[in-house]
Design a protein around this motif. Sequence first.
Motif, mmCIF file in Angstrom:
data_model
loop_
_atom_site.group_PDB
_atom_site.id
_atom_site.type_symbol
_atom_site.label_atom_id
_atom_site.label_comp_id
_atom_site.label_asym_id
_atom_site.label_seq_id
_atom_site.Cartn_x
_atom_site.Cartn_y
_atom_site.Cartn_z
ATOM 1 N N GLU A 95 40.668 5.339 -26.141
ATOM 2 C CA GLU A 95 39.453 4.575 -26.437
ATOM 3 C C GLU A 95 39.233 4.469 -27.946
ATOM 4 N N TRP A 96 39.415 5.581 -28.650
ATOM 5 C CA TRP A 96 39.186 5.621 -30.096
ATOM 6 C C TRP A 96 40.108 4.632 -30.828
ATOM 7 N N CYS A 97 41.366 4.594 -30.382
ATOM 8 C CA CYS A 97 42.366 3.762 -31.060
ATOM 9 C C CYS A 97 42.382 2.319 -30.555
ATOM 10 N N GLY A 98 41.644 2.031 -29.475
ATOM 11 C CA GLY A 98 41.681 0.686 -28.907
ATOM 12 C C GLY A 98 43.050 0.356 -28.343
ATOM 13 N N ALA A 99 43.646 1.328 -27.637
ATOM 14 C CA ALA A 99 45.021 1.202 -27.156
ATOM 15 C C ALA A 99 45.068 0.821 -25.685
ATOM 16 N N ILE A 158 45.461 17.061 -37.540
ATOM 17 C CA ILE A 158 46.249 15.977 -36.936
ATOM 18 C C ILE A 158 45.339 14.785 -36.708
ATOM 19 N N ASN A 159 45.822 13.613 -37.111
ATOM 20 C CA ASN A 159 45.057 12.371 -36.978
ATOM 21 C C ASN A 159 45.506 11.573 -35.759
ATOM 22 N N PRO A 160 44.594 10.784 -35.180
ATOM 23 C CA PRO A 160 45.008 9.832 -34.152
ATOM 24 C C PRO A 160 45.955 8.793 -34.741
ATOM 25 N N CYS A 161 46.840 8.279 -33.908
ATOM 26 C CA CYS A 161 47.821 7.302 -34.371
ATOM 27 C C CYS A 161 48.033 6.258 -33.290
ATOM 28 N N LEU A 162 48.126 5.009 -33.702
ATOM 29 C CA LEU A 162 48.367 3.896 -32.788
ATOM 30 C C LEU A 162 49.752 3.326 -33.073
ATOM 31 N N ILE A 163 50.584 3.282 -32.034
ATOM 32 C CA ILE A 163 51.967 2.818 -32.166
ATOM 33 C C ILE A 163 52.156 1.561 -31.330
ATOM 34 N N GLU A 164 52.791 0.563 -31.895
ATOM 35 C CA GLU A 164 53.115 -0.656 -31.130
ATOM 36 C C GLU A 164 54.573 -0.589 -30.703
ATOM 37 N N LEU A 165 54.795 -0.655 -29.384
ATOM 38 C CA LEU A 165 56.137 -0.543 -28.811
ATOM 39 C C LEU A 165 56.371 -1.659 -27.799
ATOM 40 N N SER A 166 57.631 -2.031 -27.654
ATOM 41 C CA SER A 166 57.974 -2.936 -26.557
ATOM 42 C C SER A 166 57.947 -2.131 -25.257
ATOM 43 N N GLY A 167 57.887 -2.839 -24.137
ATOM 44 C CA GLY A 167 57.897 -2.153 -22.849
ATOM 45 C C GLY A 167 59.151 -1.310 -22.675
ATOM 46 N N ALA A 168 60.292 -1.820 -23.139
ATOM 47 C CA ALA A 168 61.552 -1.075 -23.025
ATOM 48 C C ALA A 168 61.473 0.225 -23.821
ATOM 49 N N GLU A 169 60.886 0.155 -25.021
ATOM 50 C CA GLU A 169 60.746 1.351 -25.850
ATOM 51 C C GLU A 169 59.758 2.332 -25.230
ATOM 52 N N LEU A 170 58.663 1.818 -24.691
ATOM 53 C CA LEU A 170 57.658 2.679 -24.061
ATOM 54 C C LEU A 170 58.260 3.414 -22.863
ATOM 55 N N LEU A 186 50.198 2.064 -27.934
ATOM 56 C CA LEU A 186 50.175 3.438 -27.450
ATOM 57 C C LEU A 186 49.418 4.319 -28.436
ATOM 58 N N ALA A 187 48.391 5.021 -27.951
ATOM 59 C CA ALA A 187 47.665 5.990 -28.774
ATOM 60 C C ALA A 187 48.308 7.358 -28.592
ATOM 61 N N THR A 188 48.524 8.056 -29.710
ATOM 62 C CA THR A 188 49.125 9.381 -29.635
ATOM 63 C C THR A 188 48.754 10.178 -30.886
ATOM 64 N N LEU A 189 49.494 11.246 -31.152
ATOM 65 C CA LEU A 189 49.230 12.130 -32.288
ATOM 66 C C LEU A 189 50.123 11.751 -33.454
ATOM 67 N N THR A 214 49.564 2.713 -37.000
ATOM 68 C CA THR A 214 48.250 2.754 -37.633
ATOM 69 C C THR A 214 47.707 4.173 -37.520
ATOM 70 N N TYR A 215 47.414 4.765 -38.673
ATOM 71 C CA TYR A 215 46.871 6.121 -38.696
ATOM 72 C C TYR A 215 45.364 6.054 -38.904
ATOM 73 N N PHE A 216 44.624 6.822 -38.132
ATOM 74 C CA PHE A 216 43.167 6.859 -38.259
ATOM 75 C C PHE A 216 42.803 8.071 -39.113
ATOM 76 N N MET A 217 42.308 7.802 -40.322
ATOM 77 C CA MET A 217 42.009 8.867 -41.283
ATOM 78 C C MET A 217 40.628 8.638 -41.872
ATOM 79 N N PRO A 218 39.887 9.702 -42.191
ATOM 80 C CA PRO A 218 40.282 11.114 -42.183
ATOM 81 C C PRO A 218 39.981 11.847 -40.875
#
Length: 467
Positions: free
Chosen positions: A314-318, A350-362, A421-424, A443-447
């Motif tokens: 929710e925080w990362c909008g993922a 540790i900060n929240p992080c949003l990663i963009e991946l293709s379906g194959a990569e996910l 994908l939202a992760t660490l 995308t890193y969510f800081m601080p």
Amino acid sequence: MEWGESLKKTIHVYHTNDLHSHFENWPRIRRFLQDRKKWHEEEGEDVFIFDLGDHVDRSHPMTEGTLGKGNIDLLNEANYDAVTIGNNEGITLPKEGLDTLYDNALFPVTLANLFYESGERPEWALPSIVFELSHGMKIGLTGATAFFSGAYEQLGWKLTPPIEELKKQVNELSKQADLIVVLSHLGIYEDEKIALEIPEADVVIGAHTHHLLHEGKEVNGTLLAAAGKFGYYVGHVMIEVDIERKQITGKKARVYKTSEELDAPLDEQRQVNKFIEAGKQALSQPVVHLPAPLSSEWFAPSELPQLLCEALREWCGADCAILNAGIVLEGLEAGIVTKYDIHKMLPHPINPCLIELSGAELKEVLKQTLDDKWPHLVIKGLGFRGKLMGQFVYDRLEADLDHYLFTVGGEDIHPDKQYKLATLDMFAYGQFFPEIYRAPVKTYFMPEFLRDVMEWKLLHHGYQLEE
């Protein structure tokens, strides 16, 4: 005594680095440094005490509760002469936190490669310092911190390449000082590079990569020194000089093992407990009221890791989220939950992080999370302050290798579709998952840290404080 001997003096430099708020070692270190400084001064010898950064680590409650200012008080009490910053001071504090960190410092900060976005230097970050010694010689000091430029920029700072800045400062210092010391929070390989590219630097005291040089290391005529991590050692550099010729005649380094060679104060444990209590008091503000306890398990499904995973998405909008259950160190009891309780549960920087991946990569990432090696894997570094990885936790994701079922939000993952994908952030830095590590869009969510996300989630989950 021969005539020439009276012209030789020894300059003593004691140094610490990468303490990471391991205050269990601090009472011995403080006593040792205070005693040594007094001893050398009584002998008429010049003595300096420097810290190389990452003294601050928000995993300790006192550091968290004071945003590092408690660490500065400790450095003041131990009579430090100068410091530089590490990445923990630089990018785990909000911009204002770093900009005011040294307001009460009784020592200068030397930092050549940090600027405001405007290009101006902060008043507290001196590019270099010149100390005049008792016998008339001068020692020049400069420092630099690791080049995590993207993270600094996101927080509103501008960071420049450290070795380029050090070259400028050493060039100027060589016109003013008789010997030059560099405080480097850059790592052992960069320290060796400094020795090769900036031969005017007489001593480079290093940090960041937690390397330990028991007797120093000479590279291209420059002495490298380093004292490991966590306050396990204190370093000591001895520079012998001919005060008539104003020349260095010898350099050597050694380290002292804190647990074996430093005397413990009688009240050592009381001091260590006092640091924890100070943090507990500073973080005593109530946050939420839980009608029932919330559990945390590392090797079985449980409430808090699942709640955090949902909050992360929710925080990362993922579209979906993953994390490891070992990130949540303990559960929460029913009743009032304070900031201290949440910090104790999630002490990691540790900060929240949003990663963009293709379906194959996910899909590949999901397959890897099902590997039996993960739950009991011991993790060190990358901001993780726990012990074991624990099993993986998913939100809006399903991974069933037996039936080869991979879904996001109940729909099959399409190999060519893009997913968020939202992760660490530790999964983005470390090579746990090659697809995440190589992803071009992160995308890193800081601080904000994970505990901030958890606090936000608990507040929005209906656990309001009772009136």
